[in-house]
Design a protein around this motif. Structure first.
Motif, PDB file in Angstrom:
ATOM      1  N   CYS A 161       1.168  -4.896   3.227  1.00 20.88           N
ATOM      2  CA  CYS A 161      -0.434  -5.015   3.890  1.00 20.88           C
ATOM      3  C   CYS A 161      -0.328  -6.631   4.514  1.00 20.88           C
ATOM      4  CB  CYS A 161      -1.346  -4.999   2.821  1.00 20.88           C
ATOM      5  SG  CYS A 161      -1.493  -3.508   1.994  1.00 20.88           S
ATOM      6  N   GLU A 220       0.836  -1.198  -0.107  1.00 17.81           N
ATOM      7  CA  GLU A 220      -0.097  -0.143   0.088  1.00 17.81           C
ATOM      8  C   GLU A 220       0.906   0.974   0.324  1.00 17.81           C
ATOM      9  OE1 GLU A 220      -2.303   1.996   3.632  1.00 17.81           O
ATOM     10  OE2 GLU A 220      -3.129   0.017   2.833  1.00 17.81           O
ATOM     11  N   GLN A 223       1.961   4.724   0.871  1.00 18.39           N
ATOM     12  CA  GLN A 223       1.818   5.931   1.958  1.00 18.39           C
ATOM     13  C   GLN A 223       2.731   7.050   1.705  1.00 18.39           C
ATOM     14  OE1 GLN A 223       1.247   4.517   5.729  1.00 18.39           O
ATOM     15  NE2 GLN A 223      -0.613   3.239   5.390  1.00 18.39           N
TER      16      GLN A 223
END
Length: 124
Positions: free
Chosen positions: A23, A14, A16
Motif C-alpha cells: 500500500c 494488501e 489481492q
C-alpha cells in the motif's frame, strides 16, 4: 515473509487474490501557486529529467521546488529587464516621444531576458 525494509518502515500490504501488494501513498505537500516559469520547468523535468521528477514527486517536494524555481526565474527576469533598459537608455521620456520605438525596444529586451532565464534556470 522475511522482515524487509518496507515492513520496518511501517509499510503495509494488501492481499489481492494470491498476491500481497504494498500500500503505497504519495506524501501530501502544501499547495503553492506555480507560474509560467514553474510550469515550463515541470514540462522539462517530465521530458528530460524523469528520475529527478519522480524523486521530487514521491518525496512530496515537487510543488515547493517548482514554486521556488518560478520565484527565482521571475526575479531574475525582472532584474534583467531593468538592467537592459538602463544599459540601452530606454526611459519614460522615449516612451513619451516615440511610443512605437519604445515598445520595439522593450519587446526586444523581454525576448532576450526570457531566453536568458530559460537557459540559466528553467532548462538547466
Amino acid at each position: 515473509m522475511a522482515n524487509i525494509l518496507f515492513e520496518k518502515l511501517g509499510g503495509k500490504y494488501e492481499r489481492q487474490g494470491d498476491y500481497l501488494i504494498p500500500c503505497l501513498t504519495v506524501l501530501a505537500e502544501e499547495e503553492q501557486p506555480i507560474g509560467t516559469w514553474g510550469q515550463r520547468h515541470l514540462d522539462y523535468l517530465k521530458q528530460y529529467r524523469k528520475v529527478t521528477y519522480t524523486n521530487l514527486l514521491t518525496n512530496g517536494k515537487l510543488n515547493t521546488y517548482l514554486a521556488d524555481i518560478d520565484r527565482q526565474a521571475q526575479e531574475r527576469f525582472e532584474r534583467l529587464i531593468e538592467g537592459m533598459k538602463q544599459a540601452q537608455g530606454i526611459t519614460e521620456r522615449l516612451k513619451e516621444e516615440n511610443a512605437l520605438e519604445w515598445v520595439q525596444h522593450l519587446n526586444n529586451i523581454r525576448a532576450c531576458a526570457r531566453q536568458i532565464v530559460n537557459e540559466e534556470i528553467v532548462f538547466a
